[in-house]
Design an enzyme around this catalytic site. Structure first.
Site, PDB file in Angstrom:
ATOM      1  N   HIS A 177      77.151 105.502  39.176  1.00 54.42           N
ATOM      2  CA  HIS A 177      77.059 106.725  38.375  1.00 54.42           C
ATOM      3  C   HIS A 177      76.540 107.930  39.145  1.00 54.42           C
ATOM      4  O   HIS A 177      77.119 109.011  39.065  1.00 54.42           O
ATOM      5  CB  HIS A 177      76.208 106.481  37.133  1.00 54.42           C
ATOM      6  N   VAL A 178      75.437 107.774  39.867  1.00 61.49           N
ATOM      7  CA  VAL A 178      74.904 108.878  40.670  1.00 61.49           C
ATOM      8  C   VAL A 178      75.572 108.794  42.041  1.00 61.49           C
ATOM      9  O   VAL A 178      75.527 107.749  42.689  1.00 61.49           O
ATOM     10  CB  VAL A 178      73.378 108.765  40.805  1.00 61.49           C
ATOM     11  N   HIS A 179      76.171 109.905  42.474  1.00 65.82           N
ATOM     12  CA  HIS A 179      77.009 109.858  43.678  1.00 65.82           C
ATOM     13  C   HIS A 179      76.173 110.057  44.943  1.00 65.82           C
ATOM     14  O   HIS A 179      76.341 111.025  45.693  1.00 65.82           O
ATOM     15  CB  HIS A 179      78.141 110.883  43.565  1.00 65.82           C
ATOM     16  N   HIS A 206      72.177 113.209  36.645  1.00 58.99           N
ATOM     17  CA  HIS A 206      72.030 112.096  35.699  1.00 58.99           C
ATOM     18  C   HIS A 206      70.586 111.614  35.589  1.00 58.99           C
ATOM     19  O   HIS A 206      70.342 110.453  35.235  1.00 58.99           O
ATOM     20  CB  HIS A 206      72.947 110.926  36.074  1.00 58.99           C
ATOM     21  N   HIS A 220      76.452 100.216  35.138  1.00 58.31           N
ATOM     22  CA  HIS A 220      76.904 101.475  35.721  1.00 58.31           C
ATOM     23  C   HIS A 220      75.769 102.498  35.852  1.00 58.31           C
ATOM     24  O   HIS A 220      75.617 103.159  36.870  1.00 58.31           O
ATOM     25  CB  HIS A 220      78.058 102.059  34.895  1.00 58.31           C
ATOM     26  N   ASP A 240      83.328 102.997  37.197  1.00 55.98           N
ATOM     27  CA  ASP A 240      84.054 104.229  37.518  1.00 55.98           C
ATOM     28  C   ASP A 240      85.080 103.941  38.615  1.00 55.98           C
ATOM     29  O   ASP A 240      84.791 104.025  39.805  1.00 55.98           O
ATOM     30  CB  ASP A 240      83.124 105.390  37.903  1.00 55.98           C
TER      31      ASP A 240
HETATM   32 FE   LIG Z   1      79.719 107.428  36.146  1.00 58.72          FE
END
Ligand SMILES: [Fe+2]
Ligand SMILES: *[C@@H]1O[C@H](CO)[C@@H](O)[C@H](O)[C@H]1NC(C)=O
Ligand SMILES: *[C@@H]1O[C@H](CO)[C@@H](O)[C@H](O)[C@H]1NC(C)=O
Ligand SMILES: *[C@@H]1O[C@H](CO)[C@@H](O)[C@H](O)[C@H]1NC(C)=O
Ligand SMILES: *[C@@H]1O[C@H](CO)[C@@H](O)[C@H](O)[C@H]1NC(C)=O
Ligand SMILES: *[C@@H]1O[C@H](CO)[C@@H](O)[C@H](O)[C@H]1NC(C)=O
Length: 464
Positions: free
Chosen positions: A360-362, A333, A323, A201
């Site tokens: 992926h997980v912020h 997610h 990712h 990302d």
């Molecule tokens: Fe992502």
């Protein structure tokens, strides 16, 4: 599609919660920490299009968005990529002394269209037969004719592949181009990192109407102060897929693959989306969460063969990048990586992988060494248990992109989760020798010198 996944309703069947081990298991009794600090919950704000961090360098047809990646198996070759607004030679001049170049190589360029956007000239050239542990200076752009401009940079090749070669990797994911992204990036610039493991990302251009690819160009300029000087090892994330049939864009990964080459040939891969490199004392495997990975698929076949090629006597550190995390206790997610885990977890445990980085997980999260490979559909052994051969899983999708922080963790904190915090930041993997490495996570609120989470990694092959 696009950013909408963060708004998706969370429907978590009870059996799914059981699989991930909400039930207490005696064998995993290390109480995890959920840091109370949560960064302000508002969405992050992108830097304006006229931000000085996106400024086009001065001059006539200047090269911009310069970035490097490793081009061969062991680090004696580098791919240089850059963009020029107008046609130009795809030539890199380089040598051991600044502004005195005794080598040059001419590569190729490409252009692509995406809806109503047409890219500029995207060049790439590969420098080969470099010496290990050596600083090279290089120059890109046109320097023939009046008023033309070029730019000069430098990079340092890694030490030879050897079990005690120390090396410092930065670890960054889900960066985007907000004020928070800039903070993460500027913190990383102050570190001692020598190369970046990037877990996917990149630009988040697809969060813009009609996936405005101008935001790929701005991102390339934002990160150039690092990418022009050290290799970034790229992993594809969901924001790289850019599958938008509603505007006629059906070639997946088109902008990413046009702009960010990877050295997949040198690891016998058939796709730039999965590959491996060796660097100093590390063997790094990059996987694609959004490419087929079921039994008999090209990625599955490649990974099976690749794991047999790892030589821990030469590269004691086995690192995997992907990712989508396999273990994640955030409500965002949640369980998305479960089929990938079912497919590959036993391989990673059998191979004694040291650490797996995902994005992926912020938010930030680090696991204990646990595995869930005993479970099958009939035996009810559905709680992850302590496993000395299992990797540590780190989720580091906290780069700071426009979608904001993933501020809601599942409660109670599962036993497999050692530390989790909803703050933006980056990681540093500091490999000392064949037995010791340190993984440190730095949150953006603090100076680079402050460590938010620190973990001593003891090598799974030499010091299990
Ligand atoms: Fe992502
Ligand atoms: C580069 O500089 C070093 C000293 O800094 C000098 O010994 C060497 O001859 C130079 N090499 C070239 C190719 O100019
Ligand atoms: C592309 O199309 C969008 C939507 O019609 C429009 O807003 C934008 O200005 C167009 N961009 C270019 C470069 O034509
Ligand atoms: C599931 O696990 C049980 C107990 O470990 C074992 O006897 C059984 O064969 C396994 N089933 C499958 C389909 O692997
Ligand atoms: C977390 O969940 C609560 C309750 O559902 C909600 O009010 C809050 O906005 C969520 N936080 C974030 C950062 O999404
Ligand atoms: C490896 O590095 C660790 C941490 O710096 C150090 O304590 C240890 O003595 C080193 N081992 C060897 C064999 O040098």
């Amino acid at each position: 599609m696009k950013g909408s996944h963060r708004l998706a309703p969370l429907i978590i069947p009870t059996f799914v919660l059981l699989i991930l081990g909400i039930a207490v298991n005696e064998k995993v009794c290390i109480a995890g920490i959920t840091s109370k600090y949560i960064r302000r919950p508002e969405a992050s704000v992108d830097l304006p299009i006229d931000s000085p961090y996106f400024a086009v360098p001065p001059g006539n047809n200047p090269p911009q968005q310069v970035h490097l990646t490793q081009a061969d198996r062991d680090g004696q070759a580098v791919i240089v990529s850059w963009v020029t607004p107008l046609a130009a030679l795809s030539t890199v001049s380089y040598g051991l002394n600044k502004s005195q170049y005794d080598h040059s190589v001419t590569g190729t360029f490409t252009r692509y269209s995406f809806y109503n956007y047409t890219s500029r000239y995207i060049h790439q050239a590969t420098l080969r037969n470099l010496q290990f542990g050596t600083t090279y200076y290089y120059r890109v752009g046109s320097w023939v004719g009046s008023g033309s401009s070029y730019r000069e940079f430098s990079f340092t090749t890694p030490p030879p592949v050897a079990p005690d070669s120390p090396y410092i990797f930065g670890v960054i994911g889900d960066l985007g181009q907000t004020y928070d992204s800039l903070s993460t990036f500027q913190h990383y610039l102050k570190s001692q990192g020598q190369a970046v493991l990037y877990v996917g990302d990149l630009s988040y251009a697809d969060d813009y109407p009609f996936d405005n690819n101008v935001r790929w160009d701005t991102w390339g300029r934002l990160v150039e102060p690092s990418t022009a000087y050290q290799p970034w090892i790229w992993t594809a994330g969901n924001h790289e897929i850019e599958f938008l049939p509603e505007i006629g864009e059906v070639t997946v990964y088109k902008p990413f693959l046009s702009r960010y080459p990877t050295p997949y040939f040198s690891s016998d891969s058939t796709s730039p989306l999965w590959y491996s490199i060796r660097r100093a004392s590390a063997h790094i495997i990059v996987l694609s969460s959004y490419s087929a990975y079921g039994k008999y698929t090209p990625q599955w076949v490649w990974l099976q063969a690749e794991l047999t090629k790892v030589d821990r006597t030469k590269t004691p550190w086995l690192i995997v990048l992907m990712h989508l995390p396999m273990y994640n206790s955030n409500t965002y997610h949640y369980m998305e990586g479960e089929t990938f885990r079912v497919q590959f977890e036993s391989w990673f445990v059998n191979a004694k992988v040291d650490i797996i980085f995902a994005g992926h997980v912020h938010a930030y999260e680090r696991s204990n060494r646990i595995s869930n490979v005993a479970y099958n559909i009939t035996n009810k052994a559905c709680t992850p248990v302590f496993d000395n051969s299992a990797p540590v899983y780190v989720t580091i999708g906290d780069g700071g992109n426009i979608e904001g922080i993933a501020g809601n963790f599942t409660e109670p904190q599962p036993q497999y989760s050692a530390y989790r915090e909803a703050s933006f930041g980056h990681g540093i993997l500091d490999i000392k020798n064949r037995t010791h490495a340190y993984f440190n996570w730095h949150r953006n609120q603090d100076g680079e010198a402050v460590v938010g989470d620190s973990y001593l990694l003891l090598n799974r092959f030499n010091a299990p």
